[in-house]
Design a protein around this motif. Structure first.
Motif, PDB file in Angstrom:
ATOM      1  N   HIS A 156       0.896  -1.196  -0.112  1.00  0.00           N
ATOM      2  CA  HIS A 156       0.138   0.144   0.103  1.00  0.00           C
ATOM      3  C   HIS A 156       0.824   1.130   0.146  1.00  0.00           C
ATOM      4  O   HIS A 156       1.765   1.168   0.777  1.00  0.00           O
ATOM      5  CB  HIS A 156      -1.060   0.131   1.300  1.00  0.00           C
ATOM      6  CG  HIS A 156      -2.077  -0.785   1.058  1.00  0.00           C
ATOM      7  ND1 HIS A 156      -2.207  -2.317   0.754  1.00  0.00           N
ATOM      8  CD2 HIS A 156      -3.495  -0.583   0.908  1.00  0.00           C
ATOM      9  CE1 HIS A 156      -3.479  -2.682   0.806  1.00  0.00           C
ATOM     10  NE2 HIS A 156      -4.332  -1.649   0.690  1.00  0.00           N
ATOM     11  N   THR A 157       0.486   2.167  -0.556  1.00  0.00           N
ATOM     12  CA  THR A 157       1.290   3.583  -0.886  1.00  0.00           C
ATOM     13  C   THR A 157       0.520   4.640   0.095  1.00  0.00           C
ATOM     14  O   THR A 157      -0.070   4.073   1.371  1.00  0.00           O
ATOM     15  CB  THR A 157       1.023   4.000  -2.294  1.00  0.00           C
ATOM     16  OG1 THR A 157      -0.408   4.444  -2.524  1.00  0.00           O
ATOM     17  CG2 THR A 157       1.601   3.036  -3.113  1.00  0.00           C
ATOM     18  N   HIS A 158       0.486   5.771  -0.178  1.00  0.00           N
ATOM     19  CA  HIS A 158      -0.208   6.923   0.782  1.00  0.00           C
ATOM     20  C   HIS A 158      -1.637   6.827   0.753  1.00  0.00           C
ATOM     21  O   HIS A 158      -2.239   7.624   1.375  1.00  0.00           O
ATOM     22  CB  HIS A 158       0.487   8.427   0.092  1.00  0.00           C
ATOM     23  CG  HIS A 158       0.274   9.397   1.410  1.00  0.00           C
ATOM     24  ND1 HIS A 158       0.864   9.459   2.480  1.00  0.00           N
ATOM     25  CD2 HIS A 158      -0.478  10.419   1.162  1.00  0.00           C
ATOM     26  CE1 HIS A 158       0.521  10.400   3.119  1.00  0.00           C
ATOM     27  NE2 HIS A 158      -0.515  11.250   2.428  1.00  0.00           N
ATOM     28  N   SER A 159      -2.121   6.373  -0.598  1.00  0.00           N
ATOM     29  CA  SER A 159      -3.774   6.196  -0.590  1.00  0.00           C
ATOM     30  C   SER A 159      -4.302   4.949   0.350  1.00  0.00           C
ATOM     31  O   SER A 159      -4.143   3.925  -0.145  1.00  0.00           O
ATOM     32  CB  SER A 159      -4.183   5.968  -2.059  1.00  0.00           C
ATOM     33  OG  SER A 159      -3.540   7.153  -2.698  1.00  0.00           O
ATOM     34  N   LEU A 160      -4.863   5.256   1.340  1.00  0.00           N
ATOM     35  CA  LEU A 160      -5.533   4.200   2.131  1.00  0.00           C
ATOM     36  C   LEU A 160      -7.115   4.411   2.287  1.00  0.00           C
ATOM     37  O   LEU A 160      -7.314   5.179   3.240  1.00  0.00           O
ATOM     38  CB  LEU A 160      -4.769   4.264   3.630  1.00  0.00           C
ATOM     39  CG  LEU A 160      -3.211   4.076   3.709  1.00  0.00           C
ATOM     40  CD1 LEU A 160      -2.783   4.336   5.097  1.00  0.00           C
ATOM     41  CD2 LEU A 160      -2.932   2.734   3.198  1.00  0.00           C
ATOM     42  N   GLY A 161      -7.639   3.956   1.480  1.00  0.00           N
ATOM     43  CA  GLY A 161      -9.178   4.078   1.434  1.00  0.00           C
ATOM     44  C   GLY A 161      -9.869   2.843   1.040  1.00  0.00           C
ATOM     45  O   GLY A 161     -11.087   3.104   0.837  1.00  0.00           O
ATOM     46  N   GLY A 162      -9.179   1.703   0.963  1.00  0.00           N
ATOM     47  CA  GLY A 162      -9.778   0.606   0.421  1.00  0.00           C
ATOM     48  C   GLY A 162     -10.803  -0.067   1.554  1.00  0.00           C
ATOM     49  O   GLY A 162     -11.189   0.360   2.699  1.00  0.00           O
ATOM     50  N   LYS A 163     -11.585  -0.894   0.980  1.00  0.00           N
ATOM     51  CA  LYS A 163     -12.731  -1.696   1.889  1.00  0.00           C
ATOM     52  C   LYS A 163     -12.059  -2.220   3.087  1.00  0.00           C
ATOM     53  O   LYS A 163     -12.858  -2.031   4.047  1.00  0.00           O
ATOM     54  CB  LYS A 163     -13.480  -2.532   1.070  1.00  0.00           C
ATOM     55  CG  LYS A 163     -14.752  -3.054   1.738  1.00  0.00           C
ATOM     56  CD  LYS A 163     -15.394  -4.304   0.523  1.00  0.00           C
ATOM     57  CE  LYS A 163     -16.664  -4.383   1.280  1.00  0.00           C
ATOM     58  NZ  LYS A 163     -17.549  -5.280   0.486  1.00  0.00           N
TER      59      LYS A 163
END
Length: 755
Positions: free
Chosen positions: A725-732
């Motif tokens: 995972h990168t800086h984008s953490l918005g997954g389910k």
């Protein structure tokens, strides 16, 4: 006796269980949670569908697009009948369908053999011909052209995917630049500067002192008369690199080590210095650049039209001084045209400069009177000729400079007393400070698109508590030509959806108004008690609470539907208010406006007793992740639970350009004072840390250092470290874990089992 004893034991057991249930009910009652509020798997399934709220908002105009230099524009309208493209004549507001969707859908179906629905065409943008006879659109990786008149669809070129490569520009790379008269070609080679006589194909060396780490770069600019050449000379250094471990690559079993260039606060930086060459004499003109070596950056900004001088901009290391300088072409003398200084920071990301009449005057934006305003500067002596805008409000952005009429078109906020000070209005003013007009006077946040000649403008306006509308205005005075259909949310309201509330209260000083938004669940019941969760992002580079109407706020809306009241607030230390309001962040990022936020939440709870201030949680991403954890370090008497996602937990560990802007240079004790790592021992409350191993925005080691400090301090916390995972953490998965955390910590319930 045995029988009696058995019955007594049985009754005692049943009574104990009943007593336990009653105690549990009492506990729930005391905490404001009723048994019927138990969160279930059905609730979790339902919040996954909340994005459909957006589909129940009709006639909200998406960004209108003007057709060439005409006074026609098109826009897409989401309506109960489907998505419709409209064509509008701005001169009279006449609106017609841009094309018959049924005909186009039928043509697309015939061309591909696949059913295309007219209600939901598979594209959202079109490129209309100026004569409005047809348009181009992209579908399934290809460009298509549709003739509206002849109902004919033609396939055109394949669309190549855009490659977005983010990498550091390589100043040493060779670059060739032709002179305006075409006689010369300048280029950098072997660390030096050369010119070639094009007609004779003869090369001349202009410099000989360039070496490996102090070289002449490819950044160069010719004087308009082709007699001089300005170049940037670079004193280079190896940039810091951070390692990232891709633990679970798809390509192989073993982990992969990745590296990223990543300068951090306090690092040594490259130095960029201007150099000047006389082409006719094949000589370098010496420049005294010693003052400009203590820099964050320096860049060339062009030649004067008469070739008398070139200019550059210099940002001193520490961001407390910003200079616009001019270099005299014949002598190499350097003088400052503008010297902006601040005891805290110069907000250089919002600088604006526009040179008038070849540098005779300069338009400049400054906070020197305590508010961000426009100034007219004398290009000869750097003195202020005119403060163009004044007052306790801020200029947000300059839209256009009309030199002929000496007018400036710009956006501003805070214009009207009592209005939300973050709402954007579009304005115009004369360079002499007269003739100010607010072209968009409605009390709302405005988004405007001008026609090419600026005779007309499409103005979409709304607020979080007002769906808003769209009007066509005259660019001259803002008068309304026509109104487009109002936004329709009747169907949305029928679901029980609650309108957000814009709320303001006094901040820490008892005087300054702090503004934010309150979100309530669709099953809202004022007789109940709700825990409060704050969504925080206190990055000083901007203000962050949404000012447009939205039906769905992603995670915030999801939390509301699980039984929370969610709030979003802009506290002191963020931008778009006064300089004093902004300066609260200076060497003090741990403040994050918390005294204002807490006062705001308490004021809201006083007005709305169903907001339970004994159960307040907080979450945030990135800088907001730093803020969220800081709440449990420095304000744990108020905040009880926090989720910090990919947080910058120590400003010495994060990127240089963002952190030195607010925390200053050189590095001092203020960095430690604001550090979540150095203050981890203060933790009270429930903390959940989340980050990804491949985050190249915020060094993942920042979170791991917090973990280490918490472990050493013997603190209890939760951590989720995500492979790949990168800086984008918005997954389910991440959202589910976050939901569970707040349900458990603030609703005092065990979350439902995962399905």
């Amino acid at each position: 006796m045995k029988k009696i004893g058995f019955i007594s034991s049985f009754l005692f057991t049943r009574f104990s269980r009943l007593f336990g249930i009653l105690c549990l009910l009492g506990a729930y009652s005391l905490s404001g949670i009723e048994v019927k509020a138990q969160v279930t798997q059905a609730d979790y399934r339902r919040i996954d569908t909340l994005g459909n709220w957006n589909l129940q908002v009709y006639h909200a105009v998406t960004k209108p697009v003007w057709i060439g230099e005409t006074h026609y524009f098109w826009y897409q309208d989401h309506s109960p009948e489907g998505d419709i493209f409209w064509l509008v004549n701005a001169e009279n507001g006449e609106r017609t369908k841009a094309f018959q969707a049924e005909k186009l859908a039928s043509a697309m179906s015939r061309m591909t053999g696949r059913k295309v629905e007219a209600r939901k065409l598979p594209f959202r943008s079109i490129n209309y011909d100026t004569d409005r006879k047809g348009f181009e659109f992209v579908w399934e990786g290809r460009k298509w052209y549709y003739s509206v008149k002849h109902n004919k669809l033609v396939q055109r070129d394949t669309v190549l995917p855009e490659r977005k490569v983010w990498e550091r520009p390589e100043p040493k790379a060779e670059r060739r630049v032709s002179s305006p008269d075409g006689r010369w070609e300048a280029y950098n080679k072997d660390n030096n500067i050369y010119v070639r006589d094009v007609a004779e194909d003869k090369e001349y060396v202009l410099s000989r002192d360039g070496i490996k780490d102090f070289y002449y770069s490819g950044e160069m600019a010719w004087s308009p008369d082709s007699k001089k050449l300005a170049v940037i000379k670079v004193r280079d250094i190896p940039e810091r690199r951070i390692p990232l471990i891709e633990s679970s690559p798809v390509s192989q079993k073993q982990p992969i080590l990745q590296w990223r260039d990543y300068a951090k606060p306090g690092d040594v930086l490259p130095v960029y210095l201007p150099a000047l060459f006389n082409i006719e004499q094949k000589q370098q003109i010496p420049l005294d650049t010693r003052f400009f070596e203590n820099q964050f950056y320096l860049q060339l900004t062009g030649w004067r039209e008469d070739s008398r001088a070139f200019t550059f901009e210099f940002n001193q290391r520490g961001h407390q001084r910003y200079i616009v300088a001019e270099v005299e072409a014949e002598t190499g003398g350097i003088r400052s045209l503008i010297d902006e200084q601040s005891p805290t920071f110069v907000y250089y990301n919002r600088n604006f400069r526009y040179d008038l009449e070849d540098g005779k005057e300069i338009l400049w934006i400054s906070e020197r009177d305590g508010w961000r305003h426009l100034y007219l500067i004398d290009g000869k002596n750097g003195q202020v000729k005119q403060q163009i805008t004044k007052g306790e409000w801020v200029v947000r952005e300059v839209e256009k400079v009309d030199e002929e009429n000496r007018e400036i078109w710009f956006t501003a906020s805070g214009l009207k007393e009592g209005e939300d000070p973050y709402q954007v209005h579009y304005c115009r003013i004369g360079m002499d400070g007269t003739g100010f007009v607010d072209l968009t006077p409605e009390s709302a946040n405005h988004r405007v698109v001008f026609s090419e000649d600026r005779q007309y403008m499409v103005d979409r306006y709304s607020r979080p508590d007002f769906p808003g509308g769209t009007v066509i205005r005259k660019g001259s005075d803002g008068s309304v030509v026509a109104e487009l259909p109002e936004v329709d949310i009747k169907e949305l309201l029928q679901t029980g959806w609650q309108m957000p509330e814009v709320f303001h209260a006094k901040g820490r000083d008892g005087e300054t108004a702090i503004w934010g938004t309150i979100l309530r669940p669709s099953h809202f019941d004022a007789s109940r008690s709700y825990p409060v969760v704050e969504m925080i992002y206190a990055g000083p580079h901007d203000s962050h609470v949404e000012k447009d109407f939205r039906a769905y706020y992603h995670l915030s809306s999801r939390l509301c539907e699980l039984g929370f009241v969610v709030v979003m607030i802009d506290g002191m230390g963020t931008a778009n208010r006064s300089k004093a309001f902004h300066d609260v962040c200076w060497k003090n990022l741990k403040d994050a406006g918390f005294p204002d936020r807490i006062a705001w939440i308490k004021a809201a709870a006083e007005q709305y007793p169903y907001m339970d201030t004994t159960r307040v949680g907080i979450y945030g991403w990135s800088a907001g992740g730093q803020n969220a954890m800081a709440a449990l370090l420095f304000h744990n008497d108020f905040y009880k639970a926090a989720v910090a996602l990919c947080g910058c937990h120590d400003n010495r560990m994060d990127k240089i350009w963002w952190n030195e802007q607010w925390m200053g240079y050189p590095i001092d004790e203020s960095y430690s004072t604001s550090s979540n790592v150095d203050n981890a021992w203060r933790l009270k409350g429930k903390l959940f840390l989340i980050n990804g191993e491949l985050d190249d925005n915020v060094d993942p080691a920042s979170t791991l250092q917090v973990v280490n400090a918490l472990v050493n301090a013997g603190k209890d916390f939760e951590q989720l470290y995500l492979p790949n995972h990168t800086h984008s953490l918005g997954g389910k998965f991440v959202m589910h874990r976050l939901h569970d955390f707040f349900v458990k910590q603030l609703l005092n319930q065990e979350p439902p089992e995962w399905e």
